[in-house]
Motif scaffolding. Structure first.
Motif, PDB file in Angstrom:
ATOM      1  N   TRP A 157     -21.247 -92.353 -53.968  1.00  0.00           N
ATOM      2  CA  TRP A 157     -20.932 -90.951 -54.244  1.00  0.00           C
ATOM      3  C   TRP A 157     -20.149 -90.287 -53.110  1.00  0.00           C
ATOM      4  O   TRP A 157     -19.292 -89.447 -53.342  1.00  0.00           O
ATOM      5  N   THR A 158     -20.442 -90.661 -51.867  1.00  0.00           N
ATOM      6  CA  THR A 158     -19.911 -89.933 -50.712  1.00  0.00           C
ATOM      7  C   THR A 158     -18.580 -90.483 -50.198  1.00  0.00           C
ATOM      8  O   THR A 158     -18.023 -89.916 -49.253  1.00  0.00           O
ATOM      9  N   TRP A 159     -18.078 -91.557 -50.789  1.00  0.00           N
ATOM     10  CA  TRP A 159     -16.883 -92.183 -50.234  1.00  0.00           C
ATOM     11  C   TRP A 159     -15.630 -91.555 -50.845  1.00  0.00           C
ATOM     12  O   TRP A 159     -15.190 -91.915 -51.942  1.00  0.00           O
ATOM     13  N   ASP A 160     -15.016 -90.651 -50.091  1.00  0.00           N
ATOM     14  CA  ASP A 160     -13.895 -89.859 -50.602  1.00  0.00           C
ATOM     15  C   ASP A 160     -12.680 -90.691 -50.968  1.00  0.00           C
ATOM     16  O   ASP A 160     -11.839 -90.248 -51.754  1.00  0.00           O
ATOM     17  N   VAL A 161     -12.568 -91.900 -50.409  1.00  0.00           N
ATOM     18  CA  VAL A 161     -11.405 -92.730 -50.702  1.00  0.00           C
ATOM     19  C   VAL A 161     -11.281 -92.991 -52.199  1.00  0.00           C
ATOM     20  O   VAL A 161     -10.172 -93.179 -52.723  1.00  0.00           O
ATOM     21  N   TYR A 162     -12.421 -92.940 -52.929  1.00  0.00           N
ATOM     22  CA  TYR A 162     -12.374 -93.194 -54.366  1.00  0.00           C
ATOM     23  C   TYR A 162     -11.867 -91.998 -55.172  1.00  0.00           C
ATOM     24  O   TYR A 162     -11.749 -92.078 -56.392  1.00  0.00           O
ATOM     25  N   ASN A 163     -11.543 -90.910 -54.486  1.00  0.00           N
ATOM     26  CA  ASN A 163     -10.872 -89.809 -55.186  1.00  0.00           C
ATOM     27  C   ASN A 163      -9.407 -90.145 -55.470  1.00  0.00           C
ATOM     28  O   ASN A 163      -8.756 -89.452 -56.246  1.00  0.00           O
ATOM     29  N   ASP A 164      -8.903 -91.190 -54.847  1.00  0.00           N
ATOM     30  CA  ASP A 164      -7.530 -91.642 -55.070  1.00  0.00           C
ATOM     31  C   ASP A 164      -7.495 -92.488 -56.333  1.00  0.00           C
ATOM     32  O   ASP A 164      -8.196 -93.505 -56.434  1.00  0.00           O
ATOM     33  N   ARG A 165      -6.695 -92.091 -57.316  1.00  0.00           N
ATOM     34  CA  ARG A 165      -6.659 -92.795 -58.595  1.00  0.00           C
ATOM     35  C   ARG A 165      -6.178 -94.236 -58.446  1.00  0.00           C
ATOM     36  O   ARG A 165      -6.368 -95.054 -59.346  1.00  0.00           O
ATOM     37  N   ARG A 166      -5.559 -94.556 -57.306  1.00  0.00           N
ATOM     38  CA  ARG A 166      -5.084 -95.926 -57.082  1.00  0.00           C
ATOM     39  C   ARG A 166      -6.215 -96.890 -56.755  1.00  0.00           C
ATOM     40  O   ARG A 166      -5.980 -98.088 -56.592  1.00  0.00           O
ATOM     41  N   MET A 167      -7.449 -96.376 -56.681  1.00  0.00           N
ATOM     42  CA  MET A 167      -8.626 -97.233 -56.497  1.00  0.00           C
ATOM     43  C   MET A 167      -9.240 -97.642 -57.836  1.00  0.00           C
ATOM     44  O   MET A 167     -10.215 -98.392 -57.867  1.00  0.00           O
ATOM     45  N   TRP A 168      -8.643 -97.150 -58.938  1.00  0.00           N
ATOM     46  CA  TRP A 168      -9.261 -97.314 -60.254  1.00  0.00           C
ATOM     47  C   TRP A 168      -8.356 -98.063 -61.217  1.00  0.00           C
ATOM     48  O   TRP A 168      -7.127 -97.950 -61.164  1.00  0.00           O
ATOM     49  N   ASP A 169      -8.988 -98.786 -62.135  1.00  0.00           N
ATOM     50  CA  ASP A 169      -8.263 -99.439 -63.213  1.00  0.00           C
ATOM     51  C   ASP A 169      -7.771 -98.372 -64.186  1.00  0.00           C
ATOM     52  O   ASP A 169      -8.128 -97.191 -64.079  1.00  0.00           O
TER      53      ASP A 169
END
Length: 275
Positions: A157-169
């Motif tokens: 939940w706390t890892w802001d890097v996953y707010n970047d859509r390039r981390m997602w399929d």
């Protein structure tokens, strides 16, 4: 015999989004990456992965918990409940109680248990109620991790890097290769394991205008969200015909792709013999 890492759960742990046809079920994922690095630190490490995409908590407990505990793991990862949260009607009180019972069983084994919060995935406003469920669920996960000395909180939940859509399929619900790689790095760091994985920061964001953003949102709803809920209404899942990727302990030091290639060859030879 060596220490054992067992991963149980759903698509998050199976590795969906990190596609690789050279591995079981066509995916790799953070758990394979963690297992490989553990084996580089100590070649005697063994690894099993029982996770299957689309599994809800009840089936994970029924199908995976006891087989995992029977292997007597030293480390066990448990990510479950995300698919339950996305059900149209769900008794959250019952879900939290069932999740708590499962965690209690896993922690009672004496293994180190990895527990995960769920990420606050950006969703369409129509799906906002599912996000509120996630907040409640995460609170229980943190509570349980604090209660058990052998539980380790992976606070996704706390890892802001996953707010970047390039981390997602493209479905926006599963991490892509970059996302799984980053997850593996964080877990190895939490375990205190020296590793060789690196994560290269992305460059600047691609800037999209309002029309492009609206078009992408519409395509996402059409291609991913509506079919997902359609499958749920029909009572089918993407994992119905799949088997666990690594159902029995293997030695990652022997090479995951090599081990899978040998498995496929044995299956073909067995099929030819029966024919």
């Amino acid at each position: 015999m060596g220490r054992l890492f067992v991963a149980i759960g759903d698509s998050f742990t199976e590795g969906v989004g990190d596609w690789d046809t050279r591995l079981p079920n066509g995916v790799r994922g953070w758990a394979d990456r963690v297992a490989k690095q553990l084996s580089k630190a100590d070649p005697s490490w063994r690894y099993a992965n029982l996770a299957i995409r689309s599994r809800r908590l009840g089936r994970i407990v029924e199908e995976q918990v006891e087989p995992a505990l029977a292997m007597r793991p030293d480390v066990i990862s448990f990510y479950a409940g995300g698919n339950d949260i996305l059900e149209l009607r769900k008794d959250m009180g019952r879900l939290l109680d069932d999740y708590t019972d499962a965690v209690e069983r896993l922690c009672a084994s004496g293994a180190q248990v990895l527990l995960f919060t769920g990420f606050d995935v950006p969703l369409h406003p129509l799906l906002e109620p599912f996000k509120r469920r996630n907040w409640v669920f995460n609170a229980r996960v943190r509570e349980l991790a604090a209660r058990h000395p052998n539980a380790l909180l992976v606070d996704y939940w706390t890892w802001d890097v996953y707010n970047d859509r390039r981390m997602w399929d493209t479905d926006k619900l599963h991490m892509n290769r970059a996302g799984h790689r980053y997850m593996a790095i964080q877990i190895l760091n939490l375990l205190g394991v020296r590793h060789q994985l690196e994560f290269e920061p992305f460059g600047p964001h691609e800037r999209l205008g309002p029309v492009q953003l609206a078009s992408r949102e519409f395509e996402w709803m059409r291609e991913w969200v509506l079919p997902m809920f359609g499958r749920r209404l029909r009572g089918i899942t993407l994992g119905d015909r799949l088997e666990p990727r690594w159902p029995e302990p293997i030695r990652p030091a022997d090479g995951l792709k090599k081990l899978y290639r040998k498995r496929v060859e044995r299956q073909r030879a067995s099929s030819g013999t029966r024919a």
